[in-house]
Design an enzyme around this catalytic site. Sequence first.
Site, PDB file in Angstrom:
ATOM      1  N   ASP A  37     -19.860   6.219  -3.194  1.00 20.86           N
ATOM      2  CA  ASP A  37     -20.578   7.501  -3.222  1.00 20.86           C
ATOM      3  C   ASP A  37     -21.623   7.598  -2.113  1.00 20.86           C
ATOM      4  O   ASP A  37     -22.522   6.777  -2.052  1.00 20.86           O
ATOM      5  CB  ASP A  37     -21.216   7.694  -4.593  1.00 20.86           C
ATOM      6  CG  ASP A  37     -20.156   7.816  -5.682  1.00 20.86           C
ATOM      7  OD1 ASP A  37     -20.140   6.967  -6.570  1.00 20.86           O
ATOM      8  OD2 ASP A  37     -19.313   8.732  -5.593  1.00 20.86           O
ATOM      9  N   ASP A  73     -19.155   0.678   0.103  1.00 21.72           N
ATOM     10  CA  ASP A  73     -19.700   1.439  -1.019  1.00 21.72           C
ATOM     11  C   ASP A  73     -18.846   2.708  -1.109  1.00 21.72           C
ATOM     12  O   ASP A  73     -18.081   3.024  -0.191  1.00 21.72           O
ATOM     13  CB  ASP A  73     -21.171   1.773  -0.701  1.00 21.72           C
ATOM     14  CG  ASP A  73     -21.734   2.873  -1.562  1.00 21.72           C
ATOM     15  OD1 ASP A  73     -21.640   2.749  -2.810  1.00 21.72           O
ATOM     16  OD2 ASP A  73     -22.241   3.864  -1.006  1.00 21.72           O
TER      17      ASP A  73
END
Length: 261
Positions: free
Chosen positions: A12, A10
Amino acid sequence: MNRLHALIFDVDGTLAETERDGHRPAFNAAFAEAGLDWNWDEALYGDLLDITGGKERISHFAARHAPDIAGDPDFAVLVRQLHRAKTAHYLRLVDQGCLPLRPGIARLIDEARQAGIRLAIATTTSPANVEALLRASLGPDAASWFEVIGAGDVVPAKKPAPDIYRWVLDRLELPAAACLAIEDSENGLKAALTAGVPCLVTTSEYTEGQDFTGAKEVVNDLGRASLADLVAIHGLIRIPAEHPQYQKTPVLARQAGHDTP
Ligand code: XBP
Ligand code: MG
């Protein structure tokens, strides 16, 4: 047991703490430029992060706090304009080096490359944001280290929907069980698990205390984790506390961190 073939990161909150001091001020700068008195402070932004996707987040906020604007026939045009402006502000912050990688991330990426573990990204944020963060933090070639970068609007439904992980798996041509997702949020964990991808959670500023049921492991950060740790976590077989095995040998349950009556 499935061998680990790929890490799916991922972005953020996982690669870097981008939300509080990156995306949030970028949204506020775009609102101010447009003459809107909207200001997302740290607490409000934490609530708004339940909605993934910047455009979706703006729409969600306006529907609740500025229904007159949200009801305008040209509101969708305004959302796109605000999001484009916000992305420009965010990219400036990234390019200025304001958003460093979290502890251990650069080292784990390097260890994975050395070991032939394939790399991919599955994120809700916009593709330009991913490329800029990789370039600013790992150098001009870094985006090419990731075989697949699944980002933003390439899928119809954003996390917690599994779409972005399925999109990435299709292009990796790997089964979900051969991968390990690395996420920071409950939404991201749900997306990975629904796609069948085992997931390690590294909590971030805004996700501490969320429900990470189903994660292979939950850690505060990856500053001390090695690639060998990730391989071991990927291979972890979690036996639920209510499993008959635990009822007969409670000590095992305690060791596994399950309280026994
Ligand atoms: C986090 C998100 C993104 C960012 C804002 O994505 O939900 O929407 O908050 O980026 P992830 P955009 O944790 O999956 O990386 O404005 O480009 O959507
Ligand atoms: Mg995240």
